[in-house]
Design a protein around this motif. Structure first.
Motif, PDB file in Angstrom:
ATOM      1  N   THR A 283      33.805  48.593  61.790  1.00 49.46           N
ATOM      2  CA  THR A 283      33.786  50.377  62.321  1.00 49.46           C
ATOM      3  C   THR A 283      35.439  49.910  61.148  1.00 49.46           C
ATOM      4  OG1 THR A 283      35.996  49.772  63.941  1.00 49.46           O
ATOM      5  CG2 THR A 283      32.722  50.049  64.849  1.00 49.46           C
ATOM      6  N   ARG A 284      35.986  51.306  61.384  1.00 50.33           N
ATOM      7  CA  ARG A 284      36.669  50.992  60.240  1.00 50.33           C
ATOM      8  C   ARG A 284      37.856  52.177  60.611  1.00 50.33           C
ATOM      9  NH1 ARG A 284      36.889  56.219  58.394  1.00 50.33           N
ATOM     10  NH2 ARG A 284      34.865  57.397  57.857  1.00 50.33           N
ATOM     11  N   ILE A 285      39.057  52.222  60.675  1.00 50.57           N
ATOM     12  CA  ILE A 285      39.823  53.154  60.814  1.00 50.57           C
ATOM     13  C   ILE A 285      39.778  54.001  60.287  1.00 50.57           C
ATOM     14  CG2 ILE A 285      42.595  53.423  61.197  1.00 50.57           C
ATOM     15  CD1 ILE A 285      43.422  50.615  60.476  1.00 50.57           C
ATOM     16  N   PRO A 286      39.864  55.112  61.144  1.00 48.54           N
ATOM     17  CA  PRO A 286      40.167  56.782  60.308  1.00 48.54           C
ATOM     18  C   PRO A 286      40.743  57.161  59.387  1.00 48.54           C
ATOM     19  CG  PRO A 286      39.024  57.012  63.123  1.00 48.54           C
ATOM     20  CD  PRO A 286      39.792  55.613  62.867  1.00 48.54           C
ATOM     21  N   ASP A 287      40.496  57.109  58.354  1.00 49.52           N
ATOM     22  CA  ASP A 287      41.170  57.948  57.178  1.00 49.52           C
ATOM     23  C   ASP A 287      42.274  59.385  57.605  1.00 49.52           C
ATOM     24  OD1 ASP A 287      38.877  58.936  56.476  1.00 49.52           O
ATOM     25  OD2 ASP A 287      38.889  58.106  54.537  1.00 49.52           O
ATOM     26  N   THR A 288      41.693  59.959  58.135  1.00 48.73           N
ATOM     27  CA  THR A 288      41.917  61.119  58.127  1.00 48.73           C
ATOM     28  C   THR A 288      41.411  61.810  59.305  1.00 48.73           C
ATOM     29  OG1 THR A 288      39.734  62.071  57.334  1.00 48.73           O
ATOM     30  CG2 THR A 288      41.633  62.332  55.821  1.00 48.73           C
ATOM     31  N   VAL A 289      42.538  62.898  59.618  1.00 55.45           N
ATOM     32  CA  VAL A 289      42.335  63.882  61.161  1.00 55.45           C
ATOM     33  C   VAL A 289      41.680  65.108  61.156  1.00 55.45           C
ATOM     34  CG1 VAL A 289      43.923  64.610  62.827  1.00 55.45           C
ATOM     35  CG2 VAL A 289      44.345  63.143  61.886  1.00 55.45           C
ATOM     36  N   SER A 290      39.662  64.867  61.967  1.00 51.20           N
ATOM     37  CA  SER A 290      39.731  66.022  61.934  1.00 51.20           C
ATOM     38  C   SER A 290      40.371  67.731  61.827  1.00 51.20           C
ATOM     39  CB  SER A 290      38.417  66.312  63.543  1.00 51.20           C
ATOM     40  OG  SER A 290      38.109  64.872  63.263  1.00 51.20           O
ATOM     41  N   TRP A 291      39.568  68.156  61.209  1.00 53.72           N
ATOM     42  CA  TRP A 291      40.438  69.720  61.357  1.00 53.72           C
ATOM     43  C   TRP A 291      40.559  70.000  62.698  1.00 53.72           C
ATOM     44  CZ3 TRP A 291      37.066  74.284  60.904  1.00 53.72           C
ATOM     45  CH2 TRP A 291      35.860  74.237  60.406  1.00 53.72           C
ATOM     46  N   ASP A 292      41.289  71.586  62.910  1.00 52.75           N
ATOM     47  CA  ASP A 292      41.769  71.800  63.632  1.00 52.75           C
ATOM     48  C   ASP A 292      40.604  72.933  63.587  1.00 52.75           C
ATOM     49  OD1 ASP A 292      41.926  72.678  66.196  1.00 52.75           O
ATOM     50  OD2 ASP A 292      44.305  72.927  65.919  1.00 52.75           O
ATOM     51  N   TYR A 293      39.474  73.493  64.307  1.00 56.25           N
ATOM     52  CA  TYR A 293      38.578  74.799  64.046  1.00 56.25           C
ATOM     53  C   TYR A 293      39.477  75.520  65.124  1.00 56.25           C
ATOM     54  CZ  TYR A 293      36.258  72.720  67.882  1.00 56.25           C
ATOM     55  OH  TYR A 293      36.336  72.140  69.399  1.00 56.25           O
ATOM     56  N   ASN A 294      40.219  76.406  65.883  1.00 56.61           N
ATOM     57  CA  ASN A 294      40.584  76.255  66.502  1.00 56.61           C
ATOM     58  C   ASN A 294      39.494  77.850  67.308  1.00 56.61           C
ATOM     59  OD1 ASN A 294      43.095  77.487  68.343  1.00 56.61           O
ATOM     60  ND2 ASN A 294      43.502  78.284  66.578  1.00 56.61           N
ATOM     61  N   PHE A 295      38.738  77.744  67.837  1.00 59.33           N
ATOM     62  CA  PHE A 295      37.363  78.908  67.423  1.00 59.33           C
ATOM     63  C   PHE A 295      37.983  79.769  68.805  1.00 59.33           C
ATOM     64  CE2 PHE A 295      33.466  81.483  68.951  1.00 59.33           C
ATOM     65  CZ  PHE A 295      33.101  81.198  67.891  1.00 59.33           C
ATOM     66  N   GLU A 296      38.124  80.505  68.398  1.00 54.02           N
ATOM     67  CA  GLU A 296      38.666  81.744  69.675  1.00 54.02           C
ATOM     68  C   GLU A 296      37.831  83.267  68.785  1.00 54.02           C
ATOM     69  OE1 GLU A 296      42.354  82.896  68.552  1.00 54.02           O
ATOM     70  OE2 GLU A 296      43.764  81.562  68.559  1.00 54.02           O
ATOM     71  N   PRO A 297      37.161  84.017  70.555  1.00 58.58           N
ATOM     72  CA  PRO A 297      36.785  85.149  70.408  1.00 58.58           C
ATOM     73  C   PRO A 297      37.131  86.421  69.305  1.00 58.58           C
ATOM     74  CG  PRO A 297      37.151  84.336  72.401  1.00 58.58           C
ATOM     75  CD  PRO A 297      38.398  83.618  71.644  1.00 58.58           C
ATOM     76  N   ALA A 298      36.216  86.852  68.705  1.00 54.31           N
ATOM     77  CA  ALA A 298      36.896  87.874  67.508  1.00 54.31           C
ATOM     78  C   ALA A 298      37.143  89.397  68.533  1.00 54.31           C
ATOM     79  CB  ALA A 298      35.487  87.906  66.700  1.00 54.31           C
ATOM     80  N   GLY A 299      37.316  89.210  69.869  1.00 52.11           N
ATOM     81  CA  GLY A 299      37.455  90.278  70.437  1.00 52.11           C
ATOM     82  C   GLY A 299      37.570  90.830  71.617  1.00 52.11           C
ATOM     83  N   SER A 300      37.889  90.955  72.557  1.00 54.34           N
ATOM     84  CA  SER A 300      37.285  91.248  73.925  1.00 54.34           C
ATOM     85  C   SER A 300      35.941  90.545  74.397  1.00 54.34           C
ATOM     86  CB  SER A 300      38.113  92.243  74.356  1.00 54.34           C
ATOM     87  OG  SER A 300      36.883  93.160  74.119  1.00 54.34           O
ATOM     88  N   THR A 301      34.789  91.400  73.779  1.00 55.23           N
ATOM     89  CA  THR A 301      33.650  90.767  73.635  1.00 55.23           C
ATOM     90  C   THR A 301      33.176  90.095  73.166  1.00 55.23           C
ATOM     91  OG1 THR A 301      33.487  93.580  74.438  1.00 55.23           O
ATOM     92  CG2 THR A 301      31.039  91.862  73.737  1.00 55.23           C
ATOM     93  N   PRO A 302      32.709  88.696  72.919  1.00 52.63           N
ATOM     94  CA  PRO A 302      32.599  87.406  72.447  1.00 52.63           C
ATOM     95  C   PRO A 302      30.555  88.734  71.514  1.00 52.63           C
ATOM     96  CG  PRO A 302      32.369  86.985  74.262  1.00 52.63           C
ATOM     97  CD  PRO A 302      32.622  88.388  74.891  1.00 52.63           C
ATOM     98  N   ILE A 303      30.793  87.763  70.392  1.00 50.97           N
ATOM     99  CA  ILE A 303      29.986  88.494  69.633  1.00 50.97           C
ATOM    100  C   ILE A 303      28.707  86.660  68.675  1.00 50.97           C
ATOM    101  CG2 ILE A 303      29.595  89.159  66.951  1.00 50.97           C
ATOM    102  CD1 ILE A 303      32.463  90.165  67.197  1.00 50.97           C
TER     103      ILE A 303
END
Length: 306
Positions: free
Chosen positions: A136-156
């Protein structure tokens, strides 16, 4: 001052020791997120289970969630959420050596070993013991934060049979090009459109064929474009077992057009019960690995409203 035996044992205790009784299920789950030959992955451990993360150029990310309930033994003694990097191809190839067709094999996975390696061994074979160490290795980067949020009051979102989704994306092959995904509420329709030497369009109409498009939720017209190679990665290695089980895949469009594609892969132990027990209605609780892909849209595309 020497440490007491209990203290030294605690220091040497691995972060995780777990056992799994369906190696093929784990192979299927990890293979689903393997979209190229040489690929690195980050594995994150916690008291809740194991998460494997793969990503590319900040535009595509995939996660495999193996909840602790999937394991027949799960002993976590780490602090926080230990993480390590590993070659995904090497990990999958290694696990494949423990998978015997038609046989339920139990393996034990331990991390870390004496040299921070990942240890895998068979624990149910009387004839022989297979043992592997993966560097194994030490991860060289931190995973990007996708921060998934709904696109409005009704999920699409919409759910389509995995086989149909894979077939549609395969048919839309325009290497280096983009695929436009559009949803409209009336009539409820999902459209995949590719542009290359010509145009190719595939429509999923909710009321016409609910065998393919099994769920649909959308209150306004939206349209986003995604790089074909990233979209194809979300379905290119769906396991044959998922196709055979006729499972569905759920696609959700979040704020800014971020696309989330979810698959479900069974890691249940192969059925070895006596037929009479099965006919009596006994069924093993469903054990599912959750797989999520996150695909960023092309930046020049804006949401289209009615």
């Amino acid at each position: 001052m020497n440490a007491s035996p209990s203290e030294s044992e605690a220091e040497e205790a691995p972060d995780l020791v777990c056992q799994l009784d369906n190696v093929q299920g784990m192979v299927d789950a990890f293979t689903t997120v393997r979209w190229k030959r040489h690929q690195d992955a980050v594995v994150e451990l916690s008291e809740h289970g194991v998460v494997l993360i793969v990503e590319e150029t900040g535009c595509l990310q995939a996660k495999v969630y193996l909840q602790r309930e999937l394991f027949v033994r799960y002993e976590f003694k780490g602090h926080g959420r230990p993480r390590f990097g590993v070659s995904l191809g090497l990990f999958v190839d290694c696990l494949n050596t423990f998978s015997v067709p038609g046989k339920s094999s139990v393996i034990e996975i331990q991390y870390p070993g004496p040299d921070m390696q990942l240890l895998v061994k068979s624990v149910d074979s009387l004839e022989s013991c297979i043992y592997a160490e993966i560097r194994t290795r030490i991860p060289d980067t931190v995973s990007w934060d996708y921060n998934f949020e709904p696109a409005g009051s009704t999920p699409i979102s919409f759910t389509v049979k995995s086989a149909a989704l894979k077939e549609a994306i395969d048919d839309l092959e325009w290497p280096g090009s983009s695929i436009q995904i559009s949803l409209q509420p009336n009539p409820p329709t999902v459209t995949f459109r590719g542009e290359g030497h010509g145009d190719l369009q595939i429509d999923f109409t909710y009321y016409v064929n609910t065998d393919l498009l099994v769920a649909f939720q959308c209150d306004r017209q939206v349209s986003y474009r995604y790089k074909y190679k990233f979209l194809r990665a979300t379905t290119s290695n769906i396991p044959s077992a998922v196709i055979k089980d006729n499972r569905g895949s759920k696609l959700t469009i979040g704020r800014g057009g971020l696309l989330k594609v979810q698959h479900l892969v069974s890691v249940a132990r192969p059925t070895t019960s006596h037929p009479r027990i099965d006919s009596a209605g006994y069924q093993q609780p469903s054990r599912i690995a959750y797989i999520e892909f996150f695909v960023k849209p092309e930046e020049d595309e804006a949401t289209i409203h009615d």
